[in-house]
Design a protein around this motif. Structure first.
Motif, PDB file in Angstrom:
ATOM      1  N   HIS A  30      35.561  37.375  36.934  1.00  0.00           N
ATOM      2  CA  HIS A  30      35.645  37.918  35.443  1.00  0.00           C
ATOM      3  C   HIS A  30      35.279  39.424  35.408  1.00  0.00           C
ATOM      4  O   HIS A  30      34.573  40.050  36.210  1.00  0.00           O
ATOM      5  CB  HIS A  30      34.466  37.235  34.701  1.00  0.00           C
ATOM      6  CG  HIS A  30      34.600  35.611  34.567  1.00  0.00           C
ATOM      7  ND1 HIS A  30      34.572  34.979  35.443  1.00  0.00           N
ATOM      8  CD2 HIS A  30      34.931  34.921  33.559  1.00  0.00           C
ATOM      9  CE1 HIS A  30      34.788  33.600  35.182  1.00  0.00           C
ATOM     10  NE2 HIS A  30      35.128  33.702  33.949  1.00  0.00           N
ATOM     11  N   TYR A  32      34.795  42.344  32.334  1.00  0.00           N
ATOM     12  CA  TYR A  32      34.642  42.854  30.948  1.00  0.00           C
ATOM     13  C   TYR A  32      34.928  44.205  30.871  1.00  0.00           C
ATOM     14  O   TYR A  32      34.427  45.074  31.652  1.00  0.00           O
ATOM     15  CB  TYR A  32      33.019  42.513  30.756  1.00  0.00           C
ATOM     16  CG  TYR A  32      32.863  41.044  30.534  1.00  0.00           C
ATOM     17  CD1 TYR A  32      33.676  40.029  31.034  1.00  0.00           C
ATOM     18  CD2 TYR A  32      31.294  40.662  30.452  1.00  0.00           C
ATOM     19  CE1 TYR A  32      32.941  38.523  30.728  1.00  0.00           C
ATOM     20  CE2 TYR A  32      30.862  39.400  30.032  1.00  0.00           C
ATOM     21  CZ  TYR A  32      31.801  38.264  30.396  1.00  0.00           C
ATOM     22  OH  TYR A  32      31.132  37.057  30.288  1.00  0.00           O
ATOM     23  N   ARG A  95      38.122  38.423  26.477  1.00  0.00           N
ATOM     24  CA  ARG A  95      38.984  37.426  26.476  1.00  0.00           C
ATOM     25  C   ARG A  95      38.513  36.130  27.224  1.00  0.00           C
ATOM     26  O   ARG A  95      38.785  34.990  27.099  1.00  0.00           O
ATOM     27  CB  ARG A  95      40.391  37.792  26.871  1.00  0.00           C
ATOM     28  CG  ARG A  95      41.544  36.595  26.874  1.00  0.00           C
ATOM     29  CD  ARG A  95      42.749  37.329  27.322  1.00  0.00           C
ATOM     30  NE  ARG A  95      43.239  38.365  26.222  1.00  0.00           N
ATOM     31  CZ  ARG A  95      44.236  38.926  26.171  1.00  0.00           C
ATOM     32  NH1 ARG A  95      45.254  38.859  27.395  1.00  0.00           N
ATOM     33  NH2 ARG A  95      44.683  39.916  25.363  1.00  0.00           N
ATOM     34  N   HIS A  96      37.961  36.428  28.636  1.00  0.00           N
ATOM     35  CA  HIS A  96      37.664  35.529  29.433  1.00  0.00           C
ATOM     36  C   HIS A  96      36.102  35.693  29.707  1.00  0.00           C
ATOM     37  O   HIS A  96      35.744  36.552  30.479  1.00  0.00           O
ATOM     38  CB  HIS A  96      38.514  35.510  30.991  1.00  0.00           C
ATOM     39  CG  HIS A  96      40.025  35.438  30.728  1.00  0.00           C
ATOM     40  ND1 HIS A  96      40.485  34.030  30.305  1.00  0.00           N
ATOM     41  CD2 HIS A  96      40.865  36.376  31.011  1.00  0.00           C
ATOM     42  CE1 HIS A  96      41.890  34.576  30.323  1.00  0.00           C
ATOM     43  NE2 HIS A  96      42.249  35.745  30.483  1.00  0.00           N
ATOM     44  N   GLU A  97      35.290  34.975  29.021  1.00  0.00           N
ATOM     45  CA  GLU A  97      33.945  35.029  29.129  1.00  0.00           C
ATOM     46  C   GLU A  97      33.293  34.084  30.327  1.00  0.00           C
ATOM     47  O   GLU A  97      33.591  33.024  30.226  1.00  0.00           O
ATOM     48  CB  GLU A  97      33.372  34.894  27.908  1.00  0.00           C
ATOM     49  CG  GLU A  97      31.802  35.233  27.509  1.00  0.00           C
ATOM     50  CD  GLU A  97      31.385  34.903  26.112  1.00  0.00           C
ATOM     51  OE1 GLU A  97      30.533  35.637  25.404  1.00  0.00           O
ATOM     52  OE2 GLU A  97      31.719  33.754  25.553  1.00  0.00           O
ATOM     53  N   HIS A  98      32.371  34.830  30.982  1.00  0.00           N
ATOM     54  CA  HIS A  98      31.736  34.136  32.010  1.00  0.00           C
ATOM     55  C   HIS A  98      30.789  33.011  31.195  1.00  0.00           C
ATOM     56  O   HIS A  98      29.974  33.687  30.432  1.00  0.00           O
ATOM     57  CB  HIS A  98      31.034  34.863  33.061  1.00  0.00           C
ATOM     58  CG  HIS A  98      30.755  34.242  34.341  1.00  0.00           C
ATOM     59  ND1 HIS A  98      29.646  33.114  34.234  1.00  0.00           N
ATOM     60  CD2 HIS A  98      31.141  34.503  35.517  1.00  0.00           C
ATOM     61  CE1 HIS A  98      29.661  32.782  35.613  1.00  0.00           C
ATOM     62  NE2 HIS A  98      30.465  33.517  36.325  1.00  0.00           N
TER      63      HIS A  98
END
Length: 241
Positions: A30, A32, A95-98
């Motif tokens: 991921h 950010y 967009r792609h949250e851990h």
């Protein structure tokens, strides 16, 4: 007529575009970029406190998961950012949250120790942000936060050589743009990585490039009174009286 975009805001927007093409392989799962989902907060910080010139530019490495990743401000410990620096902008989500690293912005209940120490020192010494930002500014070399599948933070110096090289070009360029806008006399790398990157990126810089101990709790030395140690370093360098 539209108002002119402040130079640091324009530089941050250019960096945001340049970083879009980069890709990172496992163990990074991921990435950010608070210049995207926390753009409003980051630009509020740049607009409120980053106009004009500065004597001293403090340079950090990259966002911590509880710092700039949450707030959009370098070393962005939530309480300092919200209550001392005065950031109030709405912060979104990557967009792609851990799942182990959720972004809750200025409502984040946890505190980044590095940011708490850094901004706490500035608040203690200068009392008000107006006094601090008269001669100082804080930025990060890299705006990206990297996380592994476990949620563990991975710093840029731990990336493979090819990924570091791809990241270095836009980040070096952005640092030069920040220095051109602020015209500092002294760049202070907060930690060794920032010092090394400043020396490499600013080969033609006519001012001084110095360093102080990083406030990370991972550093045993920083855990033995970071504030007084950093103050002494800055005094020994002639930066603070």
């Amino acid at each position: 007529m539209c108002p002119a975009i402040p130079p640091l805001v324009a530089a941050a927007r250019r960096l945001r575009v340049r970083l879009r093409k980069l890709a990172f392989a496992p163990p990074v799962t991921h990435v950010y970029n608070p210049l995207v989902y926390a753009a409003a907060a980051h630009e509020q910080y740049l607009t409120a406190w980053g106009s004009g010139t500065r004597k001293v530019l403090f340079l950090g490495m990259n966002p911590g998961p509880l710092g700039m990743a949450q707030t959009g401000v370098p070393f962005g410990e939530v309480v300092a950012v919200r209550d001392w620096i005065g950031i109030s902008a709405v912060i979104g989500k990557p967009r792609h949250e851990h799942p182990k690293r959720p972004i809750t912005g200025l409502e984040c209940p946890r505190s980044e120790v590095s940011g708490q120490r850094l901004w706490g020192l500035f608040a203690e010494r200068f009392q008000t942000p107006e006094r601090f930002f008269t001669d100082h500014f804080v930025t990060n070399y890299c705006p990206l936060a990297f996380m592994e599948e476990s949620g563990r933070n991975r710093t840029p110096d731990k990336l493979p050589a090819n990924e570091r090289a791809a990241l270095t070009e836009p980040c070096d360029r952005h640092l030069r743009e920040v220095v051109a806008a602020l015209a500092p006399e002294i760049v202070v790398g907060v930690g060794r990585f920032a010092l090394d990157r400043a020396r490499a990126a600013l080969a033609d810089f006519e001012g001084r490039i110095e360093t102080i101990l990083h406030p990370s709790p991972a550093s045993p030395a920083a855990n033995r009174g970071w504030g007084p140690r950093a103050t002494r370093q800055l005094q020994d360098l002639g930066i603070w009286s």
